[in-house]
Scaffold this motif. Structure first.
Motif, mmCIF file in Angstrom:
data_model
loop_
_atom_site.group_PDB
_atom_site.id
_atom_site.type_symbol
_atom_site.label_atom_id
_atom_site.label_comp_id
_atom_site.label_asym_id
_atom_site.label_seq_id
_atom_site.Cartn_x
_atom_site.Cartn_y
_atom_site.Cartn_z
ATOM 1 N N ARG A 24 16.370 -62.419 42.288
ATOM 2 C CA ARG A 24 15.996 -61.165 41.360
ATOM 3 C C ARG A 24 15.259 -60.389 42.602
ATOM 4 O O ARG A 24 14.999 -58.354 42.153
ATOM 5 C CB ARG A 24 14.978 -61.023 40.104
ATOM 6 C CG ARG A 24 16.242 -61.985 39.372
ATOM 7 C CD ARG A 24 15.419 -62.216 38.425
ATOM 8 N NE ARG A 24 15.573 -62.505 37.096
ATOM 9 C CZ ARG A 24 15.545 -63.147 35.871
ATOM 10 N NH1 ARG A 24 14.227 -62.919 35.879
ATOM 11 N NH2 ARG A 24 16.208 -63.612 34.612
ATOM 12 N N THR A 81 6.709 -57.221 22.642
ATOM 13 C CA THR A 81 5.746 -56.776 23.996
ATOM 14 C C THR A 81 4.599 -57.146 23.241
ATOM 15 O O THR A 81 4.739 -58.331 21.987
ATOM 16 C CB THR A 81 5.932 -55.573 24.033
ATOM 17 O OG1 THR A 81 4.941 -55.586 25.839
ATOM 18 C CG2 THR A 81 5.480 -54.207 22.993
ATOM 19 N N ASN A 137 -0.203 -53.277 25.010
ATOM 20 C CA ASN A 137 0.501 -51.736 25.674
ATOM 21 C C ASN A 137 1.150 -50.886 24.946
ATOM 22 O O ASN A 137 1.692 -50.338 25.316
ATOM 23 C CB ASN A 137 2.026 -53.409 26.216
ATOM 24 C CG ASN A 137 1.570 -53.822 27.295
ATOM 25 O OD1 ASN A 137 0.826 -54.058 28.010
ATOM 26 N ND2 ASN A 137 2.603 -54.957 26.890
ATOM 27 N N SER A 181 -0.220 -47.337 25.605
ATOM 28 C CA SER A 181 0.724 -46.530 26.591
ATOM 29 C C SER A 181 1.929 -46.598 26.580
ATOM 30 O O SER A 181 2.630 -45.516 26.917
ATOM 31 C CB SER A 181 0.573 -47.769 28.027
ATOM 32 O OG SER A 181 1.554 -46.739 28.648
ATOM 33 N N GLY A 207 6.784 -44.151 26.113
ATOM 34 C CA GLY A 207 8.120 -44.866 25.593
ATOM 35 C C GLY A 207 7.598 -46.400 26.615
ATOM 36 O O GLY A 207 7.058 -46.783 27.266
ATOM 37 N N LEU A 208 9.154 -47.368 26.724
ATOM 38 C CA LEU A 208 9.295 -48.206 27.063
ATOM 39 C C LEU A 208 9.279 -47.422 29.103
ATOM 40 O O LEU A 208 10.728 -46.687 29.114
ATOM 41 C CB LEU A 208 10.025 -49.281 26.964
ATOM 42 C CG LEU A 208 10.158 -49.222 25.171
ATOM 43 C CD1 LEU A 208 11.187 -50.174 24.306
ATOM 44 C CD2 LEU A 208 9.116 -50.125 25.289
ATOM 45 N N ARG A 210 10.759 -53.878 36.852
ATOM 46 C CA ARG A 210 12.346 -53.361 37.182
ATOM 47 C C ARG A 210 12.778 -52.268 36.810
ATOM 48 O O ARG A 210 12.113 -52.152 37.573
ATOM 49 C CB ARG A 210 12.953 -54.513 36.137
ATOM 50 C CG ARG A 210 11.841 -56.197 35.978
ATOM 51 C CD ARG A 210 12.718 -56.507 34.871
ATOM 52 N NE ARG A 210 11.619 -58.234 34.149
ATOM 53 C CZ ARG A 210 11.667 -58.900 34.670
ATOM 54 N NH1 ARG A 210 12.798 -60.076 35.166
ATOM 55 N NH2 ARG A 210 10.606 -59.776 33.465
ATOM 56 N N HIS A 231 14.498 -53.671 29.812
ATOM 57 C CA HIS A 231 15.433 -54.781 28.853
ATOM 58 C C HIS A 231 15.018 -54.522 27.776
ATOM 59 O O HIS A 231 13.783 -55.182 26.697
ATOM 60 C CB HIS A 231 14.832 -56.549 29.032
ATOM 61 C CG HIS A 231 15.287 -56.556 30.443
ATOM 62 N ND1 HIS A 231 14.900 -55.853 31.829
ATOM 63 C CD2 HIS A 231 16.389 -57.614 31.551
ATOM 64 C CE1 HIS A 231 15.876 -56.425 32.968
ATOM 65 N NE2 HIS A 231 15.815 -57.695 32.836
ATOM 66 N N VAL A 253 10.727 -62.951 23.767
ATOM 67 C CA VAL A 253 10.214 -61.921 24.850
ATOM 68 C C VAL A 253 9.197 -62.137 24.777
ATOM 69 O O VAL A 253 8.076 -61.878 25.620
ATOM 70 C CB VAL A 253 10.930 -60.984 25.012
ATOM 71 C CG1 VAL A 253 10.322 -60.057 26.122
ATOM 72 C CG2 VAL A 253 13.165 -61.401 25.249
ATOM 73 N N ARG A 305 3.657 -64.092 26.924
ATOM 74 C CA ARG A 305 2.880 -63.377 27.296
ATOM 75 C C ARG A 305 1.727 -63.672 26.102
ATOM 76 O O ARG A 305 2.061 -63.713 25.257
ATOM 77 C CB ARG A 305 2.814 -61.516 27.396
ATOM 78 C CG ARG A 305 3.997 -61.902 27.715
ATOM 79 C CD ARG A 305 4.053 -59.243 28.208
ATOM 80 N NE ARG A 305 5.213 -59.516 28.898
ATOM 81 C CZ ARG A 305 5.467 -59.754 30.680
ATOM 82 N NH1 ARG A 305 4.231 -60.090 30.755
ATOM 83 N NH2 ARG A 305 6.143 -59.408 31.238
HETATM 84 C C1 HQG Z 1 5.683 -53.825 29.120
HETATM 85 C C2 HQG Z 1 13.270 -62.101 30.527
HETATM 86 C C3 HQG Z 1 2.718 -50.429 28.655
HETATM 87 C C4 HQG Z 1 6.730 -54.262 28.561
HETATM 88 C C5 HQG Z 1 12.401 -61.361 29.217
HETATM 89 C C6 HQG Z 1 6.596 -55.311 29.617
HETATM 90 C C7 HQG Z 1 13.773 -60.088 29.056
HETATM 91 C C8 HQG Z 1 4.651 -51.447 29.056
HETATM 92 C C9 HQG Z 1 6.149 -55.776 30.537
HETATM 93 C C10 HQG Z 1 12.833 -59.888 30.542
HETATM 94 C C11 HQG Z 1 5.246 -49.578 29.061
HETATM 95 C C12 HQG Z 1 7.214 -55.460 31.722
HETATM 96 C C13 HQG Z 1 12.571 -58.629 30.980
HETATM 97 C C14 HQG Z 1 4.214 -48.572 29.175
HETATM 98 C C15 HQG Z 1 7.025 -51.659 28.959
HETATM 99 N N1 HQG Z 1 2.630 -49.219 29.198
HETATM 100 N N2 HQG Z 1 3.883 -51.275 29.378
HETATM 101 N N3 HQG Z 1 4.951 -47.461 29.360
HETATM 102 N N4 HQG Z 1 6.589 -49.533 29.088
HETATM 103 N N5 HQG Z 1 5.915 -52.180 29.282
HETATM 104 O O1 HQG Z 1 8.770 -59.049 32.484
HETATM 105 O O2 HQG Z 1 11.021 -57.026 28.944
HETATM 106 O O3 HQG Z 1 13.921 -65.054 30.982
HETATM 107 O O4 HQG Z 1 9.511 -56.529 33.688
HETATM 108 O O5 HQG Z 1 7.091 -53.906 26.405
HETATM 109 O O6 HQG Z 1 12.960 -62.306 28.429
HETATM 110 O O7 HQG Z 1 9.039 -58.106 29.078
HETATM 111 O O8 HQG Z 1 13.350 -63.958 33.201
HETATM 112 O O9 HQG Z 1 9.697 -57.192 31.149
HETATM 113 O O10 HQG Z 1 5.911 -56.299 28.061
HETATM 114 O O11 HQG Z 1 15.088 -59.949 29.433
HETATM 115 O O12 HQG Z 1 15.633 -63.722 32.386
HETATM 116 O O13 HQG Z 1 5.917 -53.412 30.373
HETATM 117 O O14 HQG Z 1 12.560 -60.718 31.354
HETATM 118 O O15 HQG Z 1 14.110 -62.949 31.329
HETATM 119 O O16 HQG Z 1 7.725 -56.781 31.694
HETATM 120 O O17 HQG Z 1 10.777 -58.661 30.475
HETATM 121 P P1 HQG Z 1 8.574 -57.056 31.938
HETATM 122 P P2 HQG Z 1 10.064 -57.319 28.964
HETATM 123 P P3 HQG Z 1 13.805 -63.611 32.266
#
Ligand code: HQG
Length: 180
Positions: free
Chosen positions: A15, A100, A104, A107, A112-113, A118, A122, A133, A137
């Motif tokens: 990835r 989440t 966060n 913000s 928004g998200l 990435r 997601h 998910v 954290r």
């Molecule tokens: C947060 C795993 C501040 C968002 C999981 C998240 C999922 C913000 C973090 C996949 C924001 C990004 C992805 C904003 C988003 N301000 N924080 N405006 N917008 N965020 O890891 O969704 O096991 O890139 O809430 O199960 O946590 O690896 O995304 O906390 O499917 O296969 O920024 O990863 O899958 O974190 O996880 P990530 P995610 P795997």
């Protein structure tokens, strides 16, 4: 190295950072299986084709796919590397979720998200998945409900990975509400 540890290492390679074992992904995210096995074995970890098959087949989220003749492998979603894994554009369910943490919230409510590091935001199909998910954290979990039906009506595109993760580019604040 356990199958689970190897799965994490594979996620990192397929990835985010193929270069750490001296390989490249093609434009569709595929890595050559022989080069991958050689690269991992030359990096101080040990893997053979049978173990790679186990990492793929026993993976709890079905994170990886082989091509038909198993000469190539790729991650199904989650990339930061700019690749096109031929995601299927689909009409989303009316409601999707995003887990989440409290930190966060301000913000997210403002911007928004965002996809952050990435290629996509997601989203989860149910609260239980979103909770898992969030639980990756440190901090108090919060779960957002996304009005995906309205986003679809408004022209936002959604994609579903082959392992059933919902993806979109951005979820503006007006489609979000916190449910816990
Ligand atoms: C947060 C795993 C501040 C968002 C999981 C998240 C999922 C913000 C973090 C996949 C924001 C990004 C992805 C904003 C988003 N301000 N924080 N405006 N917008 N965020 O890891 O969704 O096991 O890139 O809430 O199960 O946590 O690896 O995304 O906390 O499917 O296969 O920024 O990863 O899958 O974190 O996880 P990530 P995610 P795997």
């Amino acid at each position: 190295m356990s199958v689970k540890q190897m799965s994490k290492f594979l996620s990192l390679i397929l990835r985010h950072k193929p270069e750490i074992i001296g390989i490249q992904l093609d434009s569709h995210g595929w890595a050559d299986v022989d080069k991958l096995l050689n690269g991992i074995n030359n990096s101080g970890k040990t893997i053979d084709f049978d173990m790679l098959q186990r990492v793929v087949s026993e993976n709890d989220k079905q994170r990886f796919s082989f091509n038909e003749d198993k000469t190539k492998i790729r991650a199904n979603q989650g990339h930061s590397k700019l690749v096109d894994v031929e995601l299927q554009q689909k009409i989303p369910p009316n409601i999707l979720y995003h887990g989440t943490i409290e930190r966060n919230r301000a913000s997210i409510n403002l911007k928004g998200l965002l996809k952050m590091n990435r290629l996509y935001v997601h989203l989860s199909k149910d609260v239980e998945t979103a909770q898992k998910v969030a639980a990756r954290r440190q901090g108090r979990s919060i779960i957002y409900k996304i009005d995906a039906g309205l986003m679809n009506k408004d022209g936002y595109k959604f994609f579903q990975s082959v392992n059933n993760v919902w993806l979109t580019e951005h979820v503006p604040p007006k489609y979000l509400s916190i449910i816990n």
